[in-house]
Design a protein around this motif. Sequence first.
Motif, PDB file in Angstrom:
ATOM      1  N   LEU A 322       0.822  -1.215   0.000  1.00  0.00           N
ATOM      2  CA  LEU A 322       0.000   0.000   0.000  1.00  0.00           C
ATOM      3  C   LEU A 322       0.852   1.259   0.000  1.00  0.00           C
ATOM      4  N   SER A 323       1.966   1.218   0.730  1.00  0.00           N
ATOM      5  CA  SER A 323       2.787   2.436   0.773  1.00  0.00           C
ATOM      6  C   SER A 323       3.501   2.633  -0.555  1.00  0.00           C
ATOM      7  N   ARG A 324       3.692   1.543  -1.299  1.00  0.00           N
ATOM      8  CA  ARG A 324       4.241   1.721  -2.654  1.00  0.00           C
ATOM      9  C   ARG A 324       3.164   2.286  -3.592  1.00  0.00           C
ATOM     10  N   TRP A 325       1.963   1.737  -3.501  1.00  0.00           N
ATOM     11  CA  TRP A 325       0.892   2.164  -4.403  1.00  0.00           C
ATOM     12  C   TRP A 325       0.355   3.551  -4.080  1.00  0.00           C
ATOM     13  N   GLY A 326       0.244   3.839  -2.765  1.00  0.00           N
ATOM     14  CA  GLY A 326      -0.456   5.054  -2.345  1.00  0.00           C
ATOM     15  C   GLY A 326      -1.962   4.854  -2.479  1.00  0.00           C
ATOM     16  N   PRO A 327      -2.769   5.752  -1.883  1.00  0.00           N
ATOM     17  CA  PRO A 327      -4.232   5.587  -1.930  1.00  0.00           C
ATOM     18  C   PRO A 327      -4.766   5.483  -3.364  1.00  0.00           C
ATOM     19  N   ALA A 328      -4.215   6.309  -4.262  1.00  0.00           N
ATOM     20  CA  ALA A 328      -4.748   6.294  -5.636  1.00  0.00           C
ATOM     21  C   ALA A 328      -4.448   4.960  -6.309  1.00  0.00           C
ATOM     22  N   GLY A 329      -3.232   4.434  -6.090  1.00  0.00           N
ATOM     23  CA  GLY A 329      -2.865   3.152  -6.692  1.00  0.00           C
ATOM     24  C   GLY A 329      -3.714   2.012  -6.138  1.00  0.00           C
ATOM     25  N   PHE A 330      -3.981   2.060  -4.824  1.00  0.00           N
ATOM     26  CA  PHE A 330      -4.818   1.022  -4.214  1.00  0.00           C
ATOM     27  C   PHE A 330      -6.230   1.082  -4.803  1.00  0.00           C
ATOM     28  N   LEU A 331      -6.760   2.292  -4.939  1.00  0.00           N
ATOM     29  CA  LEU A 331      -8.118   2.422  -5.489  1.00  0.00           C
ATOM     30  C   LEU A 331      -8.158   1.972  -6.954  1.00  0.00           C
ATOM     31  N   GLU A 332      -7.045   2.204  -7.651  1.00  0.00           N
ATOM     32  CA  GLU A 332      -6.973   1.736  -9.049  1.00  0.00           C
ATOM     33  C   GLU A 332      -7.003   0.201  -9.083  1.00  0.00           C
ATOM     34  N   HIS A 333      -6.270  -0.400  -8.158  1.00  0.00           N
ATOM     35  CA  HIS A 333      -6.296  -1.859  -8.049  1.00  0.00           C
ATOM     36  C   HIS A 333      -7.727  -2.339  -7.763  1.00  0.00           C
ATOM     37  N   CYS A 334      -8.388  -1.672  -6.802  1.00  0.00           N
ATOM     38  CA  CYS A 334      -9.763  -2.073  -6.440  1.00  0.00           C
ATOM     39  C   CYS A 334     -10.688  -1.960  -7.650  1.00  0.00           C
ATOM     40  N   ALA A 335     -10.493  -0.906  -8.440  1.00  0.00           N
ATOM     41  CA  ALA A 335     -11.338  -0.725  -9.626  1.00  0.00           C
ATOM     42  C   ALA A 335     -11.098  -1.872 -10.608  1.00  0.00           C
ATOM     43  N   ALA A 336      -9.825  -2.310 -10.717  1.00  0.00           N
ATOM     44  CA  ALA A 336      -9.521  -3.426 -11.623  1.00  0.00           C
ATOM     45  C   ALA A 336     -10.167  -4.717 -11.103  1.00  0.00           C
ATOM     46  N   VAL A 337     -10.142  -4.896  -9.784  1.00  0.00           N
ATOM     47  CA  VAL A 337     -10.771  -6.084  -9.185  1.00  0.00           C
ATOM     48  C   VAL A 337     -12.282  -6.035  -9.432  1.00  0.00           C
ATOM     49  N   ALA A 338     -12.871  -4.861  -9.179  1.00  0.00           N
ATOM     50  CA  ALA A 338     -14.322  -4.719  -9.354  1.00  0.00           C
ATOM     51  C   ALA A 338     -14.720  -5.035 -10.795  1.00  0.00           C
ATOM     52  N   ASP A 339     -13.863  -4.645 -11.722  1.00  0.00           N
ATOM     53  CA  ASP A 339     -14.160  -4.898 -13.133  1.00  0.00           C
ATOM     54  C   ASP A 339     -14.250  -6.394 -13.431  1.00  0.00           C
ATOM     55  N   VAL A 340     -13.404  -7.164 -12.761  1.00  0.00           N
ATOM     56  CA  VAL A 340     -13.455  -8.625 -12.926  1.00  0.00           C
ATOM     57  C   VAL A 340     -14.837  -9.140 -12.514  1.00  0.00           C
ATOM     58  N   TYR A 341     -15.335  -8.595 -11.393  1.00  0.00           N
ATOM     59  CA  TYR A 341     -16.655  -9.051 -10.923  1.00  0.00           C
ATOM     60  C   TYR A 341     -17.781  -8.552 -11.818  1.00  0.00           C
ATOM     61  N   ARG A 342     -17.596  -7.360 -12.375  1.00  0.00           N
ATOM     62  CA  ARG A 342     -18.635  -6.854 -13.298  1.00  0.00           C
ATOM     63  C   ARG A 342     -18.749  -7.775 -14.504  1.00  0.00           C
ATOM     64  N   ILE A 343     -17.609  -8.198 -15.022  1.00  0.00           N
ATOM     65  CA  ILE A 343     -17.618  -9.075 -16.200  1.00  0.00           C
ATOM     66  C   ILE A 343     -18.266 -10.420 -15.840  1.00  0.00           C
TER      67      ILE A 343
END
Length: 452
Positions: A322-343
């Motif tokens: 998380l400290s490497r990604w930062g909040p924005a990077g973590f949220l980007e990861h979450c968005a990518a995960v959410a996209d998997v579930y949307r599909i």
Amino acid sequence: MSSTTTLDIAPFLSQKSQLWKACGIRGLFPLENIPGMISLLAGRPNPSTFPFESITMKLKPALAGMPTPSRDDDPLNLTLDGDILSEALQYGGTAGLARFIEWLEEFQTHVHKRVRDDTWSVTVGSGSQDLMFKACEALVHEGDSVLVETPVYPGTLGFLAALPCSLIEVHADGQGLNPVNLESILANWETDHPGKRAPKFLYTIPSGSNPTGASIPEHRKVAVLQLARKYNLLVLEDDAYAFLYYGPAGQQARSYFALESEVNAERGRVVRFDSFSKVFSSGMRLGYMTAPPRLAAVVNMITSNTNLQPATLTQVMAYTLLSRWGPAGFLEHCAAVADVYRIRRDAFERVARKHLAGLAEWTTPVAGMFLYIKLLVHADGRAADSHALVTQKAVARGVLAVPGSAFMPGGSATPFVRVSFSLIEEAGAEEACRRLRDVILEARAEAEAEAR
Ligand SMILES: Cc1ncc(COP(=O)(O)O)c(C=O)c1O
């Protein structure tokens, strides 16, 4: 902002919560931070005896290209060694690793736009359920009533059943918790429950609910918060699926935690639970509670006397990433995960529509991993209990799902079944829906024969 009040949570704490005392050893841990202190306190094992030289986490390439620049040469590898590894393998803070808590508090400020002040703090737990149980343990007093969004996650029902309280069902629909139902219970409380203390808190799952898949819109959250203030309830916001939002961009409702100051000019009524289980790993057992410090103190006291702390190793793993990604990077990861579930949702719904048209209905979720399907056993729309159908007929035909009754605090009959689309591939989903179709048709034929 100057007129914003802070709720005093003390009257909500159970008498039993006072029995939890700081552990005789862990209670002294903060003194170790005094400069110059020589600590002979804790029975910490000597890390030189641990067999691990280093632990390397290799990230999946698809998820590794996050924006924060890396200080490592290899952006795919994160290695824990030296002092960091020693710390990761050692006992740690009761409420979690200090810098992980710090990161999460900053993150909560970023996501929920709450200023950092003394009305809330973050506590890390062994999964969010660990913290939910401890918070309920701290709140529930003998004879209390607790309002529970229904249908509801059976994990919560399991521990609430062991606490000395009555569960009051607040019925949800395709849009999540219905404030009209909540108001009706609260407005009629004295008539319907003479002599009983008014409910102390509401437990709710606002995003991609387990089991209904429903996400409550913001206008309903506003109404719920207004009722919470009017009837003096806490709101326990279990947002385990908040990061799995895949609905229209920019339309995710703000959290209860974010809204409470704006709606009620008040802070401290919402206790929020977040989970890393759906976006990092469920096996790491990491979740966090954002709560008034007085409640957090009781939860920490329970932890210090029971499981001592959340695992340090998984906290260090999560923090390092998380400290490497930062909040924005973590949220980007979450968005990518959410996209998997949307599909996966889309794929499951496609085959469900193909095989179950006219035999079942559901509301399309915008978050999470569940469809809550109403089985239309009677062609005229009358509801039929799904329990025997799901646990016997469906099992006999080789399809497993959870009957709606598992999500009802009183175990009452319901025509629903919960299916999860998180793991199933399209061919498996197609076959499952075909089998479910046969089950419903068989039950329909039996019901029609009985009616003749
Ligand atoms: C609504 C809900 N809350 C909490 C949990 C538990 O989450 P955790 O793994 O963080 O303990 C689950 C797990 O499925 C859940 O569905």
